[in-house]
Design an enzyme around this catalytic site. Structure first.
Site, PDB file in Angstrom:
ATOM      1  N   TYR A 178       9.699 -66.530  21.887  1.00  0.00           N
ATOM      2  CA  TYR A 178      10.680 -67.624  21.829  1.00  0.00           C
ATOM      3  C   TYR A 178      11.026 -68.137  23.233  1.00  0.00           C
ATOM      4  O   TYR A 178      11.129 -69.339  23.445  1.00  0.00           O
ATOM      5  CB  TYR A 178      11.946 -67.169  21.089  1.00  0.00           C
ATOM      6  CG  TYR A 178      11.717 -66.957  19.609  1.00  0.00           C
ATOM      7  CD1 TYR A 178      11.214 -67.988  18.808  1.00  0.00           C
ATOM      8  CD2 TYR A 178      11.987 -65.734  19.002  1.00  0.00           C
ATOM      9  CE1 TYR A 178      10.985 -67.808  17.455  1.00  0.00           C
ATOM     10  CE2 TYR A 178      11.765 -65.544  17.643  1.00  0.00           C
ATOM     11  CZ  TYR A 178      11.264 -66.577  16.875  1.00  0.00           C
ATOM     12  OH  TYR A 178      11.041 -66.400  15.542  1.00  0.00           O
ATOM     13  N   LEU A 219       9.934 -66.165  10.796  1.00  0.00           N
ATOM     14  CA  LEU A 219       8.728 -66.907  11.176  1.00  0.00           C
ATOM     15  C   LEU A 219       7.591 -65.900  11.195  1.00  0.00           C
ATOM     16  O   LEU A 219       7.706 -64.852  11.834  1.00  0.00           O
ATOM     17  CB  LEU A 219       8.897 -67.518  12.582  1.00  0.00           C
ATOM     18  CG  LEU A 219       7.620 -68.014  13.267  1.00  0.00           C
ATOM     19  CD1 LEU A 219       7.069 -69.262  12.587  1.00  0.00           C
ATOM     20  CD2 LEU A 219       7.896 -68.335  14.746  1.00  0.00           C
ATOM     21  N   GLY A 257       1.775 -70.279  15.390  1.00  0.00           N
ATOM     22  CA  GLY A 257       3.185 -69.899  15.581  1.00  0.00           C
ATOM     23  C   GLY A 257       3.935 -70.968  16.355  1.00  0.00           C
ATOM     24  O   GLY A 257       5.035 -71.389  15.971  1.00  0.00           O
ATOM     25  N   GLY A 289      -2.393 -70.820  18.000  1.00  0.00           N
ATOM     26  CA  GLY A 289      -1.417 -71.907  18.188  1.00  0.00           C
ATOM     27  C   GLY A 289      -0.564 -72.198  16.975  1.00  0.00           C
ATOM     28  O   GLY A 289       0.307 -73.077  17.022  1.00  0.00           O
ATOM     29  N   ASP A 326      10.105 -62.652  23.687  1.00  0.00           N
ATOM     30  CA  ASP A 326       9.220 -63.252  24.708  1.00  0.00           C
ATOM     31  C   ASP A 326       8.564 -64.527  24.179  1.00  0.00           C
ATOM     32  O   ASP A 326       8.441 -65.514  24.901  1.00  0.00           O
ATOM     33  CB  ASP A 326       8.103 -62.272  25.100  1.00  0.00           C
ATOM     34  CG  ASP A 326       8.591 -61.226  26.077  1.00  0.00           C
ATOM     35  OD1 ASP A 326       9.687 -61.414  26.634  1.00  0.00           O
ATOM     36  OD2 ASP A 326       7.879 -60.222  26.265  1.00  0.00           O
ATOM     37  N   VAL A 363       3.044 -65.512  10.941  1.00  0.00           N
ATOM     38  CA  VAL A 363       1.702 -66.079  10.847  1.00  0.00           C
ATOM     39  C   VAL A 363       0.785 -65.004  10.270  1.00  0.00           C
ATOM     40  O   VAL A 363       0.885 -63.827  10.660  1.00  0.00           O
ATOM     41  CB  VAL A 363       1.227 -66.540  12.254  1.00  0.00           C
ATOM     42  CG1 VAL A 363      -0.263 -66.849  12.276  1.00  0.00           C
ATOM     43  CG2 VAL A 363       2.032 -67.761  12.705  1.00  0.00           C
ATOM     44  N   GLY A 373      -2.837 -66.141  17.131  1.00  0.00           N
ATOM     45  CA  GLY A 373      -3.347 -66.471  18.455  1.00  0.00           C
ATOM     46  C   GLY A 373      -4.115 -67.782  18.525  1.00  0.00           C
ATOM     47  O   GLY A 373      -4.886 -68.014  19.453  1.00  0.00           O
TER      48      GLY A 373
END
Ligand SMILES: CC(C)(COP(=O)(O)OP(=O)(O)OC[C@H]1O[C@@H](n2cnc3c(N)ncnc32)[C@H](O)[C@@H]1OP(=O)(O)O)[C@@H](O)C(=O)NCCC(=O)NCCS
Length: 166
Positions: free
Chosen positions: A140, A94, A106, A104, A138, A96, A102
Site C-alpha cells: 500500500y 484485496l 493488485g 500488475g 509495503d 489476487v 506479480g
C-alpha cells in the site's frame, strides 16, 4: 503486465468463487463463504476481476467508513473541517489469485477501487485500508498510501488527488 483481458465488475451469484485461491486462507474463506451474505445485508460491496472465460483473477471489497480527525496525521487534520471524523471508503479486503500474481493486477484493482470511490456521488475524504501484515503495508505504501501513524496498519489515500487530475 497482465496479458489477458480482464474486466472489473460487481460480484454476481453466477461467478465461481470456489476455484479462487489467493494463497491466504482467511481471504479465500471470506470470499467463498461469507461475502455474498455480507452483500445481501449491504454491509459490503464486492468487485471481481474476470477473465473472458469468467475466471476470477482477483477481488476487493468496499464499504462506508469514517476516520477520527484525531487519528489522522496533524498536517492532514489541520486542513480539514473541525468535525470529530471525516467520511471514508474502506477497502476491507484485496486479493489476487496465485496464478495472476506479480503481473500488475493488485495495483490495477487498487486503482479501480480508488477511482470507484472518487466517482461516487456520496462524498468520502479518503480510501482507507487495513494491511494484514508488513508486506501488505509495503504494497500500500508503494502505491502512495500513508499510515495513520508510524505503528499503524491502517493506511489512507486522499481521494481528492484523483479528482484534481480530471
Ligand atoms: C498484495 C497483492 C494484492 C498484490 O497483488 P499483485 O497483483 O501480485 O501485485 P502487482 O503485480 O499489482 O504489484 C504492483 C506493484 O506493487 C509492488 N508490490 C507488490 N507487492 C509488494 C510488496 N509486498 N511490497 C512492496 N511493493 C509491492 C510491485 O512491485 C509492483 O510495483 P510496480 O507497479 O512499480 O512494478 C497480492 O500479493 C495478494 O493477493 N496477496 C495476498 C493477500 C494480501 O496480502 N492482500 C493485501 C490486503 S491486506
Amino acid at each position: 503486465m497482465i496479458d489477458v483481458p480482464l474486466r472489473v465488475i460487481p460480484l454476481l451469484p453466477a461467478h465461481d468463487r470456489m476455484a479462487f485461491d489467493s494463497g491466504s486462507e482467511p481471504l479465500n474463506r471470506y470470499f467463498r463463504l461469507q461475502v455474498s451474505q455480507d452483500m445481501r445485508r449491504r454491509v459490503t460491496a464486492c468487485f471481481v476481476a474476470l477473465t473472458s472465460e469468467q475466471c476470477i483473477a482477483g477481488y476487493y471489497t468496499l464499504a462506508s467508513a469514517s476516520v477520527l480527525l484525531t487519528d489522522l496525521p496533524a498536517t492532514t487534520a489541520k486542513k480539514l473541517p473541525r468535525y470529530p471524523s471525516v467520511p471514508a471508503v474502506r477497502m476491507g479486503r484485496l486479493a489476487v489469485d496465485l496464478g495472476f500474481r506479480g503481473q500488475g493486477l493488485g495495483g490495477a484493482l487498487l486503482a479501480d477501487a480508488h477511482d470507484r470511490a472518487a466517482r461516487a456521488e456520496i462524498a468520502a475524504y479518503a480510501l482507507v485500508v487495513e494491511a494484514k501484515d508488513e508486506p501488505a503495508a509495503d504494497f500500500y505504501r508503494h502505491h502512495g498510501f500513508i499510515a495513520l501513524s508510524d505503528s499503524s496498519m491502517t493506511l489512507f489515500l486522499p481521494l481528492a488527488t484523483v479528482n484534481k487530475a480530471r
